[in-house]
Design an enzyme around this catalytic site. Structure first.
Site, PDB file in Angstrom:
ATOM      1  N   ALA A  66      -5.216 101.071 -49.315  1.00  0.00           N
ATOM      2  CA  ALA A  66      -4.637 100.858 -50.722  1.00  0.00           C
ATOM      3  C   ALA A  66      -5.421 101.297 -51.880  1.00  0.00           C
ATOM      4  CB  ALA A  66      -3.875  99.503 -50.582  1.00  0.00           C
ATOM      5  N   GLY A 110      -5.263 100.066 -45.657  1.00  0.00           N
ATOM      6  CA  GLY A 110      -3.970 100.814 -45.654  1.00  0.00           C
ATOM      7  C   GLY A 110      -3.985 102.193 -45.057  1.00  0.00           C
ATOM      8  N   GLU A 113      -3.653 101.087 -41.505  1.00  0.00           N
ATOM      9  CA  GLU A 113      -2.422 100.564 -41.218  1.00  0.00           C
ATOM     10  C   GLU A 113      -1.167 101.646 -41.251  1.00  0.00           C
ATOM     11  OE1 GLU A 113      -2.984  97.803 -44.394  1.00  0.00           O
ATOM     12  OE2 GLU A 113      -2.375  96.344 -43.174  1.00  0.00           O
ATOM     13  N   GLU A 133     -10.132  94.412 -45.560  1.00  0.00           N
ATOM     14  CA  GLU A 133      -9.803  93.939 -46.739  1.00  0.00           C
ATOM     15  C   GLU A 133     -10.399  92.380 -47.010  1.00  0.00           C
ATOM     16  OE1 GLU A 133      -7.975  95.381 -44.513  1.00  0.00           O
ATOM     17  OE2 GLU A 133      -6.103  96.126 -44.842  1.00  0.00           O
TER      18      GLU A 133
HETATM   19  C1  HXC Z   1      -9.167 103.475 -54.669  1.00  0.00           C
HETATM   20  C2  HXC Z   1     -10.818 104.516 -53.632  1.00  0.00           C
HETATM   21  C3  HXC Z   1     -10.762 103.687 -52.440  1.00  0.00           C
HETATM   22  C4  HXC Z   1      -9.664 102.803 -52.635  1.00  0.00           C
HETATM   23  C5  HXC Z   1     -12.310 105.064 -52.010  1.00  0.00           C
HETATM   24  N1  HXC Z   1     -11.947 105.087 -53.355  1.00  0.00           N
HETATM   25  N2  HXC Z   1     -11.592 104.073 -51.664  1.00  0.00           N
HETATM   26  N3  HXC Z   1     -10.198 104.099 -54.868  1.00  0.00           N
HETATM   27  N4  HXC Z   1      -8.903 102.660 -53.638  1.00  0.00           N
HETATM   28  N5  HXC Z   1      -9.284 102.119 -51.326  1.00  0.00           N
HETATM   29  C6  HXC Z   1     -12.662 106.004 -54.395  1.00  0.00           C
HETATM   30  C7  HXC Z   1     -13.967 105.582 -54.983  1.00  0.00           C
HETATM   31  O1  HXC Z   1     -13.584 104.638 -55.886  1.00  0.00           O
HETATM   32  C8  HXC Z   1     -14.514 106.691 -55.447  1.00  0.00           C
HETATM   33  O2  HXC Z   1     -13.691 107.102 -56.873  1.00  0.00           O
HETATM   34  C9  HXC Z   1     -13.967 107.838 -54.445  1.00  0.00           C
HETATM   35  O3  HXC Z   1     -12.816 107.252 -53.776  1.00  0.00           O
HETATM   36  C10 HXC Z   1     -15.224 108.042 -53.306  1.00  0.00           C
HETATM   37  O4  HXC Z   1     -15.633 106.741 -52.743  1.00  0.00           O
HETATM   38  P1  HXC Z   1     -17.115 106.262 -52.607  1.00  0.00           P
HETATM   39  O5  HXC Z   1     -17.039 105.009 -52.281  1.00  0.00           O
HETATM   40  O6  HXC Z   1     -17.997 107.035 -53.612  1.00  0.00           O
HETATM   41  O7  HXC Z   1     -17.549 107.056 -51.198  1.00  0.00           O
HETATM   42  P2  HXC Z   1     -18.585 106.642 -50.099  1.00  0.00           P
HETATM   43  O8  HXC Z   1     -19.979 106.228 -50.803  1.00  0.00           O
HETATM   44  O9  HXC Z   1     -18.793 107.943 -49.355  1.00  0.00           O
HETATM   45  O10 HXC Z   1     -17.835 105.381 -49.297  1.00  0.00           O
HETATM   46  C11 HXC Z   1     -16.608 105.810 -48.758  1.00  0.00           C
HETATM   47  C12 HXC Z   1     -16.071 104.293 -48.321  1.00  0.00           C
HETATM   48  C13 HXC Z   1     -15.689 103.592 -49.515  1.00  0.00           C
HETATM   49  C14 HXC Z   1     -16.972 103.628 -47.332  1.00  0.00           C
HETATM   50  C15 HXC Z   1     -14.829 104.658 -47.550  1.00  0.00           C
HETATM   51  O11 HXC Z   1     -15.093 104.442 -50.638  1.00  0.00           O
HETATM   52  C16 HXC Z   1     -15.069 102.462 -49.514  1.00  0.00           C
HETATM   53  O12 HXC Z   1     -15.466 101.333 -48.851  1.00  0.00           O
HETATM   54  N6  HXC Z   1     -13.592 102.267 -49.807  1.00  0.00           N
HETATM   55  C17 HXC Z   1     -13.032 101.037 -49.767  1.00  0.00           C
HETATM   56  C18 HXC Z   1     -12.409 100.784 -48.414  1.00  0.00           C
HETATM   57  C19 HXC Z   1     -11.522  99.640 -48.560  1.00  0.00           C
HETATM   58  O13 HXC Z   1     -11.925  98.374 -48.864  1.00  0.00           O
HETATM   59  N7  HXC Z   1     -10.238  99.853 -48.074  1.00  0.00           N
HETATM   60  C20 HXC Z   1      -9.281  98.808 -48.030  1.00  0.00           C
HETATM   61  C21 HXC Z   1      -8.435  98.678 -49.260  1.00  0.00           C
HETATM   62  S1  HXC Z   1      -7.340  97.369 -49.275  1.00  0.00           S
HETATM   63  P3  HXC Z   1     -14.982 107.344 -58.135  1.00  0.00           P
HETATM   64  O14 HXC Z   1     -13.969 107.559 -58.994  1.00  0.00           O
HETATM   65  O15 HXC Z   1     -15.940 106.287 -57.978  1.00  0.00           O
HETATM   66  O16 HXC Z   1     -15.680 108.709 -57.576  1.00  0.00           O
HETATM   67  C22 HXC Z   1      -6.134  97.774 -48.615  1.00  0.00           C
HETATM   68  C23 HXC Z   1      -4.973  96.838 -48.341  1.00  0.00           C
HETATM   69  C24 HXC Z   1      -5.045  95.603 -49.219  1.00  0.00           C
HETATM   70  O17 HXC Z   1      -5.985  98.843 -47.778  1.00  0.00           O
HETATM   71  C25 HXC Z   1      -4.161  94.816 -48.840  1.00  0.00           C
HETATM   72  C26 HXC Z   1      -4.272  93.354 -49.645  1.00  0.00           C
HETATM   73  C27 HXC Z   1      -3.079  93.195 -50.728  1.00  0.00           C
END
Ligand code: HXC
Length: 259
Positions: A66, A110, A113, A133
């Site tokens: 998400a 997400g 999911e 998360e």
């Molecule tokens: C918004 C995201 C994102 C996300 C990545 N990006 N994941 N933006 N939401 N979930 C964006 C980054 O900000 C970045 O933008 C670009 O995508 C590239 O990501 P990087 O982090 O630079 O890439 P990398 O270093 O290769 O790392 C990849 C990754 C990491 C390990 C997948 O991006 C990551 O950990 N992402 C988050 C994963 C996560 O926590 N997902 C769960 C989300 S919560 P910029 O603009 O900086 O270039 C969820 C449910 C929540 O899904 C429910 C509770 C309410």
């Protein structure tokens, strides 16, 4: 509806939907959900479309979760009042026709999911699944703690939710999360081939088979067995059942009416 965050193509009787925010690793925001809901509804309503494939653009991610940037400053009351994430149930899970998730790279939060909302997942050897998360101070909100636990069992689901660790394609296949693994370069072709195979089946029978397997996740055994028997009995009233059995006996392929 004009789509900005997804791509939709029809390949014969198969609808291919591609998440198309590669720069944000296909993060799922409200607009993605609105567009996906519209695309899945159109797929379900189109009598010429019989199976769909959902995949991510770019090699790096199916979807990295998400959209954290959308959620970061949102007041808690808004999450509750909007019933945030409920749209995934009504807009995506409610799809009655079969669809496959073709996953390469990250399927996190997400993203994992969403893949688990599919009828099954075909994974590239590069696929990585996770529910990180907890590292954001929250927990899965689109079915992760429930569907992952049903798919891989309590031990692995609990470990993944509590540590946020990722599961690679091999472990995901071994644990029952994905139906099979293919080389990343062949993922789309393999998924489309499988979808075309499903799309060539009697369409009502495909919808009923999907509903019946899903019933196994949602009810007890006695209720599930009764539902299965009744659905089987209902299918015997279709023209496609008459055709399917006649075609078998006459040693020829069936020609389906979809009713
Ligand atoms: C918004 C995201 C994102 C996300 C990545 N990006 N994941 N933006 N939401 N979930 C964006 C980054 O900000 C970045 O933008 C670009 O995508 C590239 O990501 P990087 O982090 O630079 O890439 P990398 O270093 O290769 O790392 C990849 C990754 C990491 C390990 C997948 O991006 C990551 O950990 N992402 C988050 C994963 C996560 O926590 N997902 C769960 C989300 S919560 P910029 O603009 O900086 O270039 C969820 C449910 C929540 O899904 C429910 C509770 C309410």
């Amino acid at each position: 509806m004009t789509y900005e965050m997804i791509l939709v193509e029809q390949r014969g009787a198969v609808t291919l939907i591609t998440l198309n925010r590669p720069k944000a690793l296909n993060a799922l925001n409200s607009q993605v959900l609105a567009e996906l809901s519209d695309a899945f509804a159109a797929f379900d309503a189109d009598p010429a479309q019989h199976c769909a494939v959902l995949t991510g653009s770019g090699e790096k991610a199916f979807a990295a979760g998400a959209d954290i940037k959308e959620m970061a400053d949102k007041p808690a009351a808004d999450f509750f009042l909007e019933d945030f994430f409920s749209g995934w149930q009504t807009g995506v899970v409610a799809t009655r026709k079969p669809w496959i998730a073709a996953v390469a790279g990250f399927a996190l939060g997400g993203g994992c999911e969403l893949a688990m909302m599919a009828d099954f997942i075909i994974a590239a050897d590069t696929a990585k699944f996770g529910q990180p998360e907890i590292k954001l101070g929250v927990a899965p909100g689109m079915g992760g703690s429930q569907r992952l636990t049903r798919a891989v069992g309590k031990a692995k689901a609990m470990e993944m939710c509590l540590t946020g660790r990722m599961m690679g394609a091999e472990e995901a296949e071994r644990s029952g999360l994905v139906s099979r693994i293919v080389p990343a370069a062949d993922l789309l072709e393999e998924a489309l081939k499988t979808a075309a195979e499903i799309a060539a089946m009697p369409p009502m029978a495909a919808m009923v088979n999907k509903e019946m397997v899903n019933t196994a996740f949602e009810t007890g055994l006695a209720q599930g067995l009764l539902t299965e028997r009744r659905m089987f009995q209902i299918l015997t009233a279709t023209q496609d059942k008459m055709e399917g059995m006649a075609a078998f006996i006459e040693k020829r392929p069936g020609v389906w009416q979809g009713r």
